[in-house]
Structures are given as C-alpha cells and as structure tokens.
Design an enzyme around this catalytic site. Structure first.
Site, mmCIF file in Angstrom:
data_model
loop_
_atom_site.group_PDB
_atom_site.id
_atom_site.type_symbol
_atom_site.label_atom_id
_atom_site.label_comp_id
_atom_site.label_asym_id
_atom_site.label_seq_id
_atom_site.Cartn_x
_atom_site.Cartn_y
_atom_site.Cartn_z
ATOM 1 N N GLY A 55 3.800 4.952 -1.821
ATOM 2 C CA GLY A 55 2.497 5.468 -1.442
ATOM 3 C C GLY A 55 1.947 4.624 -0.324
ATOM 4 O O GLY A 55 2.355 3.470 -0.141
ATOM 5 N N GLN A 60 -3.816 0.926 5.383
ATOM 6 C CA GLN A 60 -2.684 0.007 5.313
ATOM 7 C C GLN A 60 -1.899 -0.030 6.622
ATOM 8 O O GLN A 60 -1.060 -0.906 6.807
ATOM 9 C CB GLN A 60 -1.753 0.373 4.162
ATOM 10 C CG GLN A 60 -2.352 0.065 2.803
ATOM 11 C CD GLN A 60 -1.354 0.336 1.707
ATOM 12 O OE1 GLN A 60 -1.233 1.462 1.233
ATOM 13 N NE2 GLN A 60 -0.626 -0.701 1.317
ATOM 14 N N CYS A 108 2.320 -3.906 -3.992
ATOM 15 C CA CYS A 108 1.606 -3.321 -2.862
ATOM 16 C C CYS A 108 2.270 -3.750 -1.561
ATOM 17 O O CYS A 108 2.609 -4.923 -1.397
ATOM 18 C CB CYS A 108 0.147 -3.778 -2.881
ATOM 19 S SG CYS A 108 -0.861 -3.093 -1.557
ATOM 20 N N LEU A 109 2.416 -2.809 -0.649
ATOM 21 C CA LEU A 109 2.989 -3.124 0.657
ATOM 22 C C LEU A 109 2.118 -4.117 1.424
ATOM 23 O O LEU A 109 2.624 -4.860 2.264
ATOM 24 C CB LEU A 109 3.169 -1.843 1.485
ATOM 25 C CG LEU A 109 4.135 -0.816 0.915
ATOM 26 C CD1 LEU A 109 4.122 0.460 1.755
ATOM 27 C CD2 LEU A 109 5.534 -1.385 0.794
ATOM 28 N N HIS A 150 -3.955 3.740 -7.264
ATOM 29 C CA HIS A 150 -3.757 2.614 -6.346
ATOM 30 C C HIS A 150 -4.192 2.999 -4.928
ATOM 31 O O HIS A 150 -4.907 2.239 -4.260
ATOM 32 C CB HIS A 150 -2.271 2.225 -6.382
ATOM 33 C CG HIS A 150 -1.885 1.093 -5.505
ATOM 34 N ND1 HIS A 150 -1.602 -0.159 -6.000
ATOM 35 C CD2 HIS A 150 -1.696 1.009 -4.166
ATOM 36 C CE1 HIS A 150 -1.255 -0.957 -5.001
ATOM 37 N NE2 HIS A 150 -1.303 -0.274 -3.872
ATOM 38 N N GLU A 151 -3.769 4.185 -4.471
ATOM 39 C CA GLU A 151 -4.091 4.601 -3.095
ATOM 40 C C GLU A 151 -5.578 4.911 -2.924
ATOM 41 O O GLU A 151 -6.175 4.567 -1.900
ATOM 42 C CB GLU A 151 -3.231 5.786 -2.668
ATOM 43 C CG GLU A 151 -1.727 5.532 -2.683
ATOM 44 C CD GLU A 151 -1.282 4.242 -2.008
ATOM 45 O OE1 GLU A 151 -1.935 3.783 -1.044
ATOM 46 O OE2 GLU A 151 -0.271 3.662 -2.451
ATOM 47 N N HIS A 154 -7.332 1.727 -2.484
ATOM 48 C CA HIS A 154 -7.222 1.264 -1.089
ATOM 49 C C HIS A 154 -8.301 1.906 -0.228
ATOM 50 O O HIS A 154 -8.970 1.228 0.559
ATOM 51 C CB HIS A 154 -5.859 1.621 -0.494
ATOM 52 C CG HIS A 154 -4.820 0.580 -0.672
ATOM 53 N ND1 HIS A 154 -4.956 -0.717 -0.197
ATOM 54 C CD2 HIS A 154 -3.601 0.630 -1.247
ATOM 55 C CE1 HIS A 154 -3.872 -1.409 -0.493
ATOM 56 N NE2 HIS A 154 -3.027 -0.615 -1.131
#
Length: 185
Positions: A55, A60, A108-109, A150-151, A154
């Site tokens: 995702g 990000q 997480c990226l 999660h997204e 963000h």
C-alpha cells in the site's frame, strides 16, 4: 476501480519518517480530476511496486493529496487491488465468527526495515471516489483491512510508529536509521 496499465508509471522516491512535513500532516482533498491525477496514480502504483510494498499513500512520495493505492491479500488470501481518492474509513462490525480486532506485525515503507505488533480492526471499509470522481468502496479483512487503516492514517498525518508506545517507537526509528543514522528522527 482497477486502473489499466497501473504499473506503467514512474517510481518515485519514498519519503522517510521525519524527512518531509507532508508525512506528518493531514493531506488535502483532491478537487481536480484530470490527466495529472491519473499520472499520479500510475506513479503511486509503480512506486509501491518498486519499494515492494502492499500500500502507498500519496504523501509517502511527497504529494499532499488524499489518495492511496493498495495491492494486498485479504484474510482469505485474495488480492485486494485498487485505489481510493478522498477516502473515508469506517470499521464495520465482525461478520460471523470473525474477530473484531487482530494484533499482527505492521511495517511501513516510510520507516524502512523494522516491524512491530499493532492492534487493528480485522475488517475495514473505505469509501471515496475514483479517477473520474465516481463513488468507490473497498471493504476488506485481515492484512488488506490493516492496509486500508494504515493508508488512511498516513493521509491523516499519522505514521504507524506514532501509534506505538514511545519506547517502542524510538527503538524502531533507531533501527530504521541503522548504524549510519540515515533516517531523520
């Protein structure tokens, strides 16, 4: 809600924790539905794939826009692939014998490397619009539900480590920084 040629975009660098204020504030709703938006979505899918993620939120990759993409398996192992613009998250109640919540590892990226256990709702739903401004909904379970939550976090300016106890958060950020300290605090 699938986007034809969705991995034909250009992968952009991932913004890491503490390196850009866009990651730490609520994103601006999308109001322009044009070719630039479609290009951004293609770049987001390409960026997610290049970073080996499941995702990705627009902030990000440094873009202040309420958009995320997802390519993540649900609790039954079925891939949930799509995107939502201007999403609103709801947590439906469990269906049948589903748990209301599950605690599993999350990463997480934008905090590359470490993972931590975090409780999330087992089932989640996101409503928003597609690239043409038409209504879309994604409802998912398991890891895909975790990804939806999660997204949206963000897009609200919250990185998953911000939800952890301070000592765990600091340990994970130090681990992500590595010996060279490349990740800003």
């Amino acid at each position: 809600m699938r986007l034809p040629g969705r991995y034909d975009g250009v992968a952009r660098p991932i913004v890491t924790y503490g390196s850009d204020p866009v990651l730490h504030r609520a994103c601006t709703p999308v109001t322009e539905f044009d070719g630039h938006l479609r290009r951004l979505l293609l770049d987001m899918f390409a960026s997610m794939e290049a970073a080996d993620g499941v995702g990705l939120a627009a902030n990000q990759i440094g873009v202040d826009a309420r958009i995320f993409v997802i390519d993540c398996p649900d609790a039954d192992g079925e891939d949930v692939v799509g995107y939502v613009i201007n999403p609103t998250l709801t947590i439906p109640g469990p269906v049948g014998d589903e748990p209301a919540e599950e605690v599993t590892e999350e990463g997480c990226l934008s905090v590359p490397g470490p993972y931590a256990e975090l409780p999330r709702a087992f089932r989640a739903r996101v409503d928003g619009v597609d690239v043409k401004g038409e209504p879309v909904t994604i409802e998912a379970t398991g890891m895909a539900a975790r990804c939806l939550q999660h997204e949206v976090d963000h897009l609200d300016g919250t990185v998953y480590v911000d939800l952890l106890p301070d000592d765990v958060k600091e340990r994970l950020l130090a681990e992500a920084a590595g010996p060279g300290g490349d990740l800003p605090a």
